[in-house]
Scaffold this motif. Structure first.
Motif, PDB file in Angstrom:
ATOM      1  N   PRO A   1      23.244  17.723  18.906  1.00 19.23           N
ATOM      2  CA  PRO A   1      23.361  16.113  19.126  1.00 19.23           C
ATOM      3  C   PRO A   1      24.679  15.811  18.256  1.00 19.23           C
ATOM      4  CG  PRO A   1      21.009  16.925  18.647  1.00 19.23           C
ATOM      5  CD  PRO A   1      21.983  18.073  18.391  1.00 19.23           C
ATOM      6  N   LEU A   2      25.348  14.802  18.925  1.00 18.06           N
ATOM      7  CA  LEU A   2      26.535  14.034  18.336  1.00 18.06           C
ATOM      8  C   LEU A   2      27.589  15.113  18.238  1.00 18.06           C
ATOM      9  CD1 LEU A   2      24.738  12.114  15.376  1.00 18.06           C
ATOM     10  CD2 LEU A   2      25.427  11.298  17.865  1.00 18.06           C
ATOM     11  N   GLY A   3      27.745  16.165  19.060  1.00 19.32           N
ATOM     12  CA  GLY A   3      28.819  16.989  19.145  1.00 19.32           C
ATOM     13  C   GLY A   3      28.983  17.760  17.729  1.00 19.32           C
ATOM     14  N   GLY A   4      27.975  18.187  17.048  1.00 21.53           N
ATOM     15  CA  GLY A   4      27.934  18.829  15.869  1.00 21.53           C
ATOM     16  C   GLY A   4      28.452  20.147  15.886  1.00 21.53           C
ATOM     17  N   ARG A   5      28.868  20.640  14.853  1.00 20.44           N
ATOM     18  CA  ARG A   5      29.472  22.098  14.566  1.00 20.44           C
ATOM     19  C   ARG A   5      28.265  23.262  14.773  1.00 20.44           C
ATOM     20  NH1 ARG A   5      33.562  21.787   9.720  1.00 20.44           N
ATOM     21  NH2 ARG A   5      34.641  19.909  10.375  1.00 20.44           N
ATOM     22  N   PHE A   6      28.795  24.382  14.906  1.00 18.37           N
ATOM     23  CA  PHE A   6      27.796  25.731  14.976  1.00 18.37           C
ATOM     24  C   PHE A   6      27.664  25.600  13.431  1.00 18.37           C
ATOM     25  CE2 PHE A   6      29.264  26.778  18.974  1.00 18.37           C
ATOM     26  CZ  PHE A   6      28.463  27.494  19.453  1.00 18.37           C
ATOM     27  N   PRO A   7      26.372  26.077  13.105  1.00 16.87           N
ATOM     28  CA  PRO A   7      26.208  26.470  11.582  1.00 16.87           C
ATOM     29  C   PRO A   7      27.415  27.589  10.948  1.00 16.87           C
ATOM     30  CG  PRO A   7      24.138  26.229  12.391  1.00 16.87           C
ATOM     31  CD  PRO A   7      25.036  26.263  13.656  1.00 16.87           C
ATOM     32  N   GLN A   8      27.591  28.400  11.934  1.00 16.96           N
ATOM     33  CA  GLN A   8      28.550  29.382  11.775  1.00 16.96           C
ATOM     34  C   GLN A   8      29.068  29.620  13.035  1.00 16.96           C
ATOM     35  OE1 GLN A   8      27.290  32.996   9.659  1.00 16.96           O
ATOM     36  NE2 GLN A   8      29.322  34.086   9.869  1.00 16.96           N
ATOM     37  N   ALA A   9      30.502  29.444  13.145  1.00 16.29           N
ATOM     38  CA  ALA A   9      31.319  29.669  14.182  1.00 16.29           C
ATOM     39  C   ALA A   9      30.913  31.181  14.914  1.00 16.29           C
ATOM     40  CB  ALA A   9      32.644  29.388  14.159  1.00 16.29           C
ATOM     41  N   PRO A  10      30.888  31.273  16.153  1.00 20.20           N
ATOM     42  CA  PRO A  10      30.640  32.756  16.904  1.00 20.20           C
ATOM     43  C   PRO A  10      31.793  33.400  16.494  1.00 20.20           C
ATOM     44  CG  PRO A  10      29.734  30.980  18.344  1.00 20.20           C
ATOM     45  CD  PRO A  10      30.576  30.295  17.044  1.00 20.20           C
ATOM     46  N   GLN A  11      31.654  34.617  16.468  1.00 20.85           N
ATOM     47  CA  GLN A  11      32.829  35.435  16.174  1.00 20.85           C
ATOM     48  C   GLN A  11      33.672  35.652  17.585  1.00 20.85           C
ATOM     49  OE1 GLN A  11      31.821  39.491  14.883  1.00 20.85           O
ATOM     50  NE2 GLN A  11      34.167  39.881  14.519  1.00 20.85           N
ATOM     51  N   GLY A  12      34.878  35.495  17.507  1.00 20.84           N
ATOM     52  CA  GLY A  12      35.905  35.308  18.397  1.00 20.84           C
ATOM     53  C   GLY A  12      36.256  34.270  19.382  1.00 20.84           C
ATOM     54  N   PHE A  13      35.497  33.142  18.687  1.00 21.94           N
ATOM     55  CA  PHE A  13      35.667  31.902  19.380  1.00 21.94           C
ATOM     56  C   PHE A  13      36.157  30.532  18.464  1.00 21.94           C
ATOM     57  CE2 PHE A  13      32.583  34.188  21.831  1.00 21.94           C
ATOM     58  CZ  PHE A  13      32.702  33.491  22.973  1.00 21.94           C
ATOM     59  N   LEU A  14      36.893  29.700  19.028  1.00 23.63           N
ATOM     60  CA  LEU A  14      37.016  28.684  18.396  1.00 23.63           C
ATOM     61  C   LEU A  14      35.838  27.776  18.236  1.00 23.63           C
ATOM     62  CD1 LEU A  14      40.882  27.906  19.424  1.00 23.63           C
ATOM     63  CD2 LEU A  14      40.023  28.794  17.377  1.00 23.63           C
ATOM     64  N   ASP A  15      35.775  27.047  17.444  1.00 19.80           N
ATOM     65  CA  ASP A  15      34.483  26.064  17.331  1.00 19.80           C
ATOM     66  C   ASP A  15      34.926  24.701  17.716  1.00 19.80           C
ATOM     67  OD1 ASP A  15      32.475  24.024  16.906  1.00 19.80           O
ATOM     68  OD2 ASP A  15      31.865  25.115  15.029  1.00 19.80           O
ATOM     69  N   TYR A  16      34.777  24.148  18.938  1.00 15.29           N
ATOM     70  CA  TYR A  16      35.248  22.982  19.388  1.00 15.29           C
ATOM     71  C   TYR A  16      34.951  21.723  18.626  1.00 15.29           C
ATOM     72  CZ  TYR A  16      35.658  18.962  22.897  1.00 15.29           C
ATOM     73  OH  TYR A  16      35.914  17.904  23.515  1.00 15.29           O
ATOM     74  N   ALA A  17      34.009  21.685  17.785  1.00 16.87           N
ATOM     75  CA  ALA A  17      33.710  20.580  17.055  1.00 16.87           C
ATOM     76  C   ALA A  17      34.367  20.547  15.796  1.00 16.87           C
ATOM     77  CB  ALA A  17      32.148  20.714  16.623  1.00 16.87           C
ATOM     78  N   VAL A  18      34.996  21.676  15.477  1.00 16.89           N
ATOM     79  CA  VAL A  18      35.871  21.792  14.506  1.00 16.89           C
ATOM     80  C   VAL A  18      37.274  21.546  14.785  1.00 16.89           C
ATOM     81  CG1 VAL A  18      36.831  23.368  12.488  1.00 16.89           C
ATOM     82  CG2 VAL A  18      34.483  23.516  12.940  1.00 16.89           C
ATOM     83  N   GLU A  19      37.810  22.045  15.882  1.00 12.75           N
ATOM     84  CA  GLU A  19      39.151  21.972  16.316  1.00 12.75           C
ATOM     85  C   GLU A  19      39.652  20.623  16.853  1.00 12.75           C
ATOM     86  OE1 GLU A  19      40.938  24.553  15.827  1.00 12.75           O
ATOM     87  OE2 GLU A  19      39.530  25.832  14.868  1.00 12.75           O
ATOM     88  N   VAL A  20      38.509  19.977  17.659  1.00 16.35           N
ATOM     89  CA  VAL A  20      39.278  18.791  18.331  1.00 16.35           C
ATOM     90  C   VAL A  20      39.257  17.438  17.524  1.00 16.35           C
ATOM     91  CG1 VAL A  20      36.754  17.588  18.962  1.00 16.35           C
ATOM     92  CG2 VAL A  20      38.725  17.485  20.497  1.00 16.35           C
ATOM     93  N   PRO A  21      38.557  17.361  16.239  1.00 16.19           N
ATOM     94  CA  PRO A  21      39.016  15.996  15.453  1.00 16.19           C
ATOM     95  C   PRO A  21      40.071  15.618  15.274  1.00 16.19           C
ATOM     96  CG  PRO A  21      36.698  16.945  15.031  1.00 16.19           C
ATOM     97  CD  PRO A  21      37.430  17.891  15.716  1.00 16.19           C
ATOM     98  N   SER A  22      40.771  16.879  14.994  1.00 18.46           N
ATOM     99  CA  SER A  22      42.334  16.744  14.350  1.00 18.46           C
ATOM    100  C   SER A  22      43.248  16.189  15.538  1.00 18.46           C
ATOM    101  CB  SER A  22      42.776  17.990  13.353  1.00 18.46           C
ATOM    102  OG  SER A  22      42.604  18.806  14.396  1.00 18.46           O
ATOM    103  N   GLN A  23      42.951  16.633  16.859  1.00 16.01           N
ATOM    104  CA  GLN A  23      43.984  16.375  17.651  1.00 16.01           C
ATOM    105  C   GLN A  23      44.287  14.729  18.033  1.00 16.01           C
ATOM    106  OE1 GLN A  23      45.102  19.026  19.334  1.00 16.01           O
ATOM    107  NE2 GLN A  23      43.800  20.469  18.225  1.00 16.01           N
ATOM    108  N   GLY A  24      45.524  14.772  18.634  1.00 10.09           N
ATOM    109  CA  GLY A  24      45.985  13.359  18.702  1.00 10.09           C
ATOM    110  C   GLY A  24      45.255  12.401  19.700  1.00 10.09           C
ATOM    111  N   ASP A  25      45.156  11.154  19.497  1.00 12.60           N
ATOM    112  CA  ASP A  25      44.121  10.001  20.283  1.00 12.60           C
ATOM    113  C   ASP A  25      44.912   9.986  21.451  1.00 12.60           C
ATOM    114  OD1 ASP A  25      42.188  10.162  18.333  1.00 12.60           O
ATOM    115  OD2 ASP A  25      43.193   8.518  17.229  1.00 12.60           O
ATOM    116  N   ARG A  26      46.097  10.265  21.623  1.00 12.08           N
ATOM    117  CA  ARG A  26      47.066   9.885  22.947  1.00 12.08           C
ATOM    118  C   ARG A  26      47.420  11.248  23.430  1.00 12.08           C
ATOM    119  NH1 ARG A  26      48.743   4.376  23.497  1.00 12.08           N
ATOM    120  NH2 ARG A  26      48.029   3.196  21.696  1.00 12.08           N
ATOM    121  N   PHE A  27      47.557  11.502  24.777  1.00 17.67           N
ATOM    122  CA  PHE A  27      47.932  12.582  25.521  1.00 17.67           C
ATOM    123  C   PHE A  27      48.978  12.356  26.507  1.00 17.67           C
ATOM    124  CE2 PHE A  27      47.696  15.590  29.077  1.00 17.67           C
ATOM    125  CZ  PHE A  27      48.025  16.721  28.335  1.00 17.67           C
TER     126      PHE A  27
END
Length: 251
Positions: free
Chosen positions: A126-152
C-alpha cells in the motif's frame, strides 16, 4: 484524445493539459484493503519520475525491451506510460531473458532473475511502500524513484511508428496502433470524459490493459482498477459501483 496524439504518453500529456486535478486511476486491492486515488497530475508525476529512472539510471534506450512481470496495479499503469514516454517497448508478461530490463512484483522475482540487464522490484505494498529488505540483485523501485526529477524530456523524440507494446505470446503494437485501438475500444464502450470504467481484468492481455487504462485515458475518462475482486463480500461490488459512480464494468 487530440488529433496530434501519437503515443500513449501523448494521451497523458493531453489529459494533463485539459484537467490535471480530475481523478484518473482509482485502485483497489481487495486482498489488503488498499484504496488509492491518483489525479491526472499525481499520476503524471509518477510517470515522469519513472521515465527518468528508465532513461538515466537504467540506461534503457528507444527500441529496448522492458519485461513487465506485474499484475493489474496502478504502478504497472505508471510503468506502461513511462515506457511510452522513453520509447522503450513495454512487454507485459514478456520473457525477461530477452529483455534489457525486467520489472517484477514480489511473485515473479525468480522468473525476473533470467534478465541479464537491470532488474527492478516493486513491493506492491500500500502507498507504494518499500520492501522490508530489497531482493538481492534488484533495485527497489520505491527507494529509487522518489529522487528522480518531476519533469521528463526524452533524449530523442519518440517515434509513434516504432514498437511500443507487446504481450506474452502475442505480437507487437506501435504507439500509433495502440492509440488507434484504444480509441476504437473507447468508442465501442461508449466512453466519454465523464465515464468511470471499473475493471477487474489482468494487464497481460490487450483487453485487460485497454479496459484498465488505455481506453478510459483515450476518452478523457477514468478507471476504477480492482485487484483480487474474488475477495469481495457478496454485494460489495454493487456498493463500490455506486460509491465510485461507475458507469461501466469490465470483469
Amino acid at each position: 484524445m487530440n488529433a496530434t496524439d501519437g503515443t500513449p504518453a501523448d494521451l497523458l500529456r493531453s489529459a494533463l493539459a485539459a484537467d490535471p486535478a480530475r481523478p484518473l486511476v482509482t485502485f483497489y486491492d481487495d486482498a489488503t484493503g488498499e484504496r488509492v486515488e491518483l489525479s491526472v497530475a499525481t499520476f503524471a508525476n509518477w510517470v515522469a519520475k519513472t521515465a527518468n529512472l528508465i532513461q538515466d539510471d537504467l540506461g534503457a534506450e528507444p527500441g529496448d525491451r522492458v519485461a513487465l512481470l506485474l499484475p493489474a496495479h496502478w504502478q504497472t499503469a505508471v510503468w506502461v506510460l513511462a515506457c511510452s514516454s522513453t520509447g522503450v517497448l513495454a512487454d507485459l508478461g514478456g520473457d525477461p531473458a530477452s529483455a534489457a530490463v525486467a520489472v517484477s512484483g514480489p511473485d515473479a522475482l525468480e522468473e525476473a532473475r533470467a534478465c541479464r540487464g537491470e532488474r527492478v522490484a516493486l513491493s506492491l505494498r500500500p502507498l507504494g511502500g518499500r520492501f522490508p529488505q530489497a531482493p538481492q540483485g534488484f533495485l527497489d523501485y520505491a527507494v529509487e524513484v522518489p529522487s528522480q526529477g518531476d519533469r521528463f524530456a526524452p533524449y530523442s523524440p519518440v517515434d509513434p511508428d516504432a514498437p511500443a507494446l507487446a504481450f506474452a505470446g502475442g505480437g507487437e503494437l506501435t504507439g500509433r496502433q495502440v492509440m488507434e485501438r484504444a480509441g476504437a475500444d473507447a468508442a465501442t464502450r461508449g466512453l466519454t470524459p465523464v465515464s468511470r470504467l471499473l475493471s477487474g481484468l489482468p494487464y497481460n492481455t490487450w483487453d485487460g490493459l485497454s479496459a484498465g487504462l488505455l481506453a478510459p485515458l483515450a476518452a478523457g475518462g477514468s478507471v476504477v482498477l480492482c485487484r483480487h475482486l474474488d475477495r469481495l463480500a457478496p454485494g460489495a461490488l454493487d456498493q463500490r459501483r455506486e460509491s465510485e459512480r461507475v458507469t461501466g464494468t469490465a470483469i
